[in-house]
Motif scaffolding. Structure first.
Motif, short mmCIF file in Angstrom:
data_model
loop_
_atom_site.label_atom_id
_atom_site.label_comp_id
_atom_site.label_asym_id
_atom_site.label_seq_id
_atom_site.Cartn_x
_atom_site.Cartn_y
_atom_site.Cartn_z
N THR A 131 0.73 -1.70 -0.37
CA THR A 131 -0.21 0.54 0.18
C THR A 131 0.42 1.12 0.24
OG1 THR A 131 -0.26 0.32 2.84
CG2 THR A 131 -1.40 -0.98 1.39
N GLY A 132 0.59 2.78 -0.07
CA GLY A 132 1.07 3.82 -0.18
C GLY A 132 0.51 4.26 -1.34
N VAL A 133 2.48 5.01 -1.38
CA VAL A 133 2.49 6.28 -2.46
C VAL A 133 4.51 5.88 -2.45
CG1 VAL A 133 0.43 7.81 -1.98
CG2 VAL A 133 3.10 8.38 -1.46
N ALA A 134 4.30 5.98 -4.17
CA ALA A 134 3.65 7.19 -5.35
C ALA A 134 3.10 5.57 -6.14
CB ALA A 134 4.25 7.81 -6.17
N ALA A 135 1.91 5.30 -6.09
CA ALA A 135 1.95 3.77 -7.23
C ALA A 135 2.92 3.37 -8.43
CB ALA A 135 0.15 3.96 -7.60
N ASP A 136 3.20 4.56 -9.28
CA ASP A 136 3.69 4.86 -10.13
C ASP A 136 5.27 5.25 -9.89
OD1 ASP A 136 3.03 7.11 -9.63
OD2 ASP A 136 3.68 8.19 -11.86
N ILE A 137 5.31 4.06 -8.74
CA ILE A 137 6.93 4.56 -8.27
C ILE A 137 7.20 3.86 -7.14
CG2 ILE A 137 9.22 6.86 -7.97
CD1 ILE A 137 7.40 8.30 -8.93
N CYS A 138 7.71 4.86 -5.96
CA CYS A 138 8.30 3.28 -5.17
C CYS A 138 7.54 2.53 -4.91
CB CYS A 138 8.14 4.18 -3.82
SG CYS A 138 9.02 5.97 -3.68
N VAL A 139 5.67 1.99 -4.91
CA VAL A 139 5.31 0.72 -4.94
C VAL A 139 5.28 -0.04 -5.78
CG1 VAL A 139 2.59 -0.27 -5.07
CG2 VAL A 139 3.12 2.25 -3.38
N LEU A 140 5.49 0.66 -7.07
CA LEU A 140 5.19 -0.23 -8.26
C LEU A 140 7.19 -0.31 -8.20
CD1 LEU A 140 5.63 -1.26 -11.03
CD2 LEU A 140 6.01 1.23 -11.91
N PHE A 141 7.66 -0.17 -8.22
CA PHE A 141 9.77 -0.57 -7.34
C PHE A 141 10.03 -1.61 -7.08
CE2 PHE A 141 10.56 2.76 -10.58
CZ PHE A 141 11.94 2.78 -10.72
N THR A 142 8.80 -1.58 -5.42
CA THR A 142 9.00 -2.33 -4.64
C THR A 142 8.29 -3.83 -4.38
OG1 THR A 142 9.32 -0.33 -2.94
CG2 THR A 142 8.08 -2.88 -2.02
N ALA A 143 6.74 -3.79 -5.85
CA ALA A 143 6.66 -4.33 -6.38
C ALA A 143 7.26 -5.07 -7.21
CB ALA A 143 5.38 -4.43 -7.19
N ALA A 144 8.50 -4.76 -8.18
CA ALA A 144 8.81 -5.78 -8.88
C ALA A 144 9.79 -6.50 -7.98
CB ALA A 144 9.41 -4.53 -9.59
N ASP A 145 10.93 -5.48 -7.22
CA ASP A 145 11.57 -5.87 -6.72
C ASP A 145 11.06 -7.81 -6.15
OD1 ASP A 145 13.38 -5.46 -7.84
OD2 ASP A 145 13.81 -3.79 -5.81
N ALA A 146 9.44 -7.36 -4.73
CA ALA A 146 9.19 -8.35 -4.38
C ALA A 146 8.77 -9.67 -4.85
CB ALA A 146 7.09 -8.07 -3.81
N HIS A 147 8.47 -9.65 -7.17
CA HIS A 147 8.03 -10.41 -7.68
C HIS A 147 9.59 -10.88 -8.21
CE1 HIS A 147 5.81 -12.20 -11.05
NE2 HIS A 147 7.10 -11.86 -11.51
N MET A 148 10.47 -10.45 -7.74
CA MET A 148 11.46 -11.21 -8.18
C MET A 148 11.98 -12.01 -7.53
SD MET A 148 14.22 -8.20 -10.22
CE MET A 148 13.38 -7.16 -9.74
N ARG A 149 11.98 -12.00 -5.84
CA ARG A 149 11.81 -12.39 -4.74
C ARG A 149 10.55 -13.31 -4.10
NH1 ARG A 149 14.32 -7.95 -4.59
NH2 ARG A 149 16.70 -7.28 -3.55
N GLU A 150 10.25 -14.28 -5.50
CA GLU A 150 8.79 -15.10 -5.96
C GLU A 150 8.25 -14.48 -4.54
OE1 GLU A 150 10.64 -18.24 -5.39
OE2 GLU A 150 11.17 -18.08 -8.00
N TYR A 151 7.66 -13.38 -4.30
CA TYR A 151 6.16 -13.58 -3.10
C TYR A 151 5.59 -13.15 -4.02
CZ TYR A 151 9.82 -12.31 0.78
OH TYR A 151 10.97 -12.08 1.06
N ASP A 152 4.19 -13.45 -2.99
CA ASP A 152 2.80 -13.02 -3.75
C ASP A 152 2.31 -11.82 -3.41
OD1 ASP A 152 2.47 -16.09 -4.64
OD2 ASP A 152 2.05 -16.45 -2.93
#
Length: 201
Positions: A131-152
């Motif tokens: 959750t949080g801000v900004a969706a298209d910057i910090c949230v997106l970058f964190t999501a990409a790194d989480a996905h590469m680490r195989e987090y659901d």
């Protein structure tokens, strides 16, 4: 803020809620649209935080420190509340509690040069709600790194905010289509239901 330990409920033990940059100065140029969107998202973030605490799901604040490299989390919160007309109310409303965790990040991603990659395995976490801000910057970058680490991942569309609806929608589409994230709003999916559904997959 507590140390890395779990006493949690077994069915919730592998999930964590990340609250990204909601404790924010919001003092940059053209911040007004993001401030307004962030305050709308705060209702969903607060609801998820309360659900997580009640279920003993770790709540992890992942936040910029605004150059306050020698400040403790409590000092950072005090600074945001005391000298921040845009973000002070948000800081009061969403301030971390003693049971929560606090991670300082120097760049966009919550995983880059932080202790988050060390904390999550120690908590037994394999699923993240972002959750949080900004969706298209910090949230997106964190999501990409989480996905590469195989987090659901679950990125509730109503619990993230961007500088414009178009950029937020673009980021949500990427997280859904490329990063395999669930993006259902909190009005359509509860934390417990998402965790239970993921457990069955």
């Amino acid at each position: 803020m507590r140390g890395v330990q779990r006493s949690g409920k077994a069915d919730m033990a592998d999930a964590a809620l990340l609250i990204i940059d909601m404790l924010n100065r919001f003092d940059f140029e053209d911040a007004r649209p993001l401030v307004q969107a962030a305050y709308r998202a705060a209702n969903a973030v607060e609801g998820l935080r309360d659900q997580a605490r009640a279920a003993d799901v770790p709540v992890i604040y992942v936040n910029d420190n605004y150059g306050q490299w020698q400040s403790t989390p409590d000092q950072l919160i005090e600074m945001l509340i005391g000298d921040n007309p845009e973000g002070g109310e948000m800081a009061r409303r969403l301030a971390p509690g003693e049971q929560d965790y606090f991670v300082i990040k120097p760049e966009f991603s919550g995983f880059y040069a932080t202790n988050l990659p060390a904390i999550l395995p120690r908590l037994g976490v394999s699923r993240l709600i972002l959750t949080g801000v900004a969706a298209d910057i910090c949230v997106l970058f964190t999501a990409a790194d989480a996905h590469m680490r195989e987090y659901d991942l679950w990125v509730p569309a109503d619990a993230v905010a961007g500088v414009s609806p178009e950029r937020a929608a673009w980021a949500i589409d990427i997280m859904r289509d490329t990063l395999s994230a669930e993006v259902a709003a909190t009005t359509d999916l509860s934390l417990a239901d998402w965790i239970q559904r993921q457990s069955k997959d």
